[in-house]
Design an enzyme around this catalytic site. Structure first.
Site, short mmCIF file in Angstrom:
data_model
loop_
_atom_site.label_atom_id
_atom_site.label_comp_id
_atom_site.label_asym_id
_atom_site.label_seq_id
_atom_site.Cartn_x
_atom_site.Cartn_y
_atom_site.Cartn_z
N TYR A 22 0.84 -1.20 0.00
CA TYR A 22 0.00 0.00 0.00
C TYR A 22 0.88 1.25 0.00
O TYR A 22 0.63 2.19 -0.75
CB TYR A 22 -0.91 -0.03 1.22
CG TYR A 22 -1.72 1.23 1.43
CD1 TYR A 22 -2.76 1.57 0.59
CD2 TYR A 22 -1.44 2.08 2.51
CE1 TYR A 22 -3.50 2.73 0.79
CE2 TYR A 22 -2.18 3.24 2.71
CZ TYR A 22 -3.20 3.55 1.85
OH TYR A 22 -3.93 4.71 2.06
N GLU A 44 -11.31 5.57 6.04
CA GLU A 44 -10.62 6.24 7.16
C GLU A 44 -11.54 6.32 8.37
O GLU A 44 -11.09 6.18 9.51
CB GLU A 44 -10.16 7.63 6.75
CG GLU A 44 -9.06 7.67 5.70
CD GLU A 44 -7.72 7.13 6.18
OE1 GLU A 44 -7.57 6.89 7.40
OE2 GLU A 44 -6.82 6.96 5.33
N TRP A 52 -4.97 0.47 10.45
CA TRP A 52 -5.19 0.56 9.02
C TRP A 52 -5.05 -0.80 8.36
O TRP A 52 -5.72 -1.10 7.36
CB TRP A 52 -4.23 1.58 8.41
CG TRP A 52 -4.43 1.78 6.94
CD1 TRP A 52 -3.52 1.57 5.95
CD2 TRP A 52 -5.62 2.25 6.29
NE1 TRP A 52 -4.07 1.87 4.73
CE2 TRP A 52 -5.36 2.29 4.90
CE3 TRP A 52 -6.88 2.63 6.74
CZ2 TRP A 52 -6.30 2.70 3.97
CZ3 TRP A 52 -7.83 3.04 5.82
CH2 TRP A 52 -7.54 3.07 4.45
#
Length: 201
Positions: A22, A44, A52
């Site tokens: 990522y 988010e 995350w």
């Protein structure tokens, strides 16, 4: 004799191969279309209070569950859709966050009626300078612009959009470059110089 210091990724990017991919391929690259910004804002919000990595592992499931984050479709979700999502083990099953995503989709559509769109609004808060962190401890979690944008989004009917969540969005889609100065990904958006000034300035 000086010893060359190798270019470095952020520490969080080294915690899992999925995070590394990522970081290397997506984080900080510009996203300027409405659906892409809505997806990342939604993810988010789901990340709040979690890692995350948890969100990334469930990202494709999120996309299937939320109709690829098409705001027009998500805004029309009703009670049955909320219950469907709460029963979906592939996503983060938090009623408040799910409901907020539906409300945020409706707020996204209202922006169109007001002559703008979510991407344009978010990008209008691009700062004059970007942080230039040399270590993970220098990477900020909020900014003056993220606080102002969070306030404006809330005024427009969005929820789960605090300054920290909004700053994470801004770094994710290239509005701010939070890569370490010595990172090979610094400046990957093409918008920021290594010292935090805008390209062309």
């Amino acid at each position: 004799m000086s010893i060359a210091v190798p270019a470095t990724r952020a520490a969080w990017a080294l915690q899992d191969p999925l995070l590394t991919a990522y970081y290397d391929e997506e984080w900080g690259m510009p996203v300027r279309e409405e659906t892409g910004v809505f997806e990342r804002l939604s993810l988010e919000a789901f990340q709040a209070g979690l890692s995350w990595l948890t969100v990334l592992r469930k990202r494709e499931s999120f996309r299937r569950a939320f109709d690829r984050f098409d705001p027009e479709i998500v805004a029309a979700y009703g009670a049955a859709d909320i219950e469907r999502l709460l029963a979906d083990t592939g996503i983060i099953r938090n009623r408040r966050k799910i409901s907020a995503t539906v409300r945020n989709a409706a707020a996204t559509l209202r922006l169109r009626d007001e002559g703008t769109d979510l991407a344009a609004l978010v990008w209008s808060y691009m700062p004059e300078r970007s942080p230039a962190p040399r270590g993970d401890d220098e990477v900020p979690s909020t900014s003056r612009e993220s606080a102002a944008l969070a306030k404006e989004l809330k005024r427009r009917g969005f929820s789960f959009v605090g300054p920290t969540t909004v700053f994470a969005l801004m770094t994710a889609i290239g509005i701010v470059d939070a890569h370490l100065v010595d990172s090979p990904r610094r400046g990957c958006s093409g918008l920021w110089n290594r010292d935090g000034t805008r390209v062309g300035e």
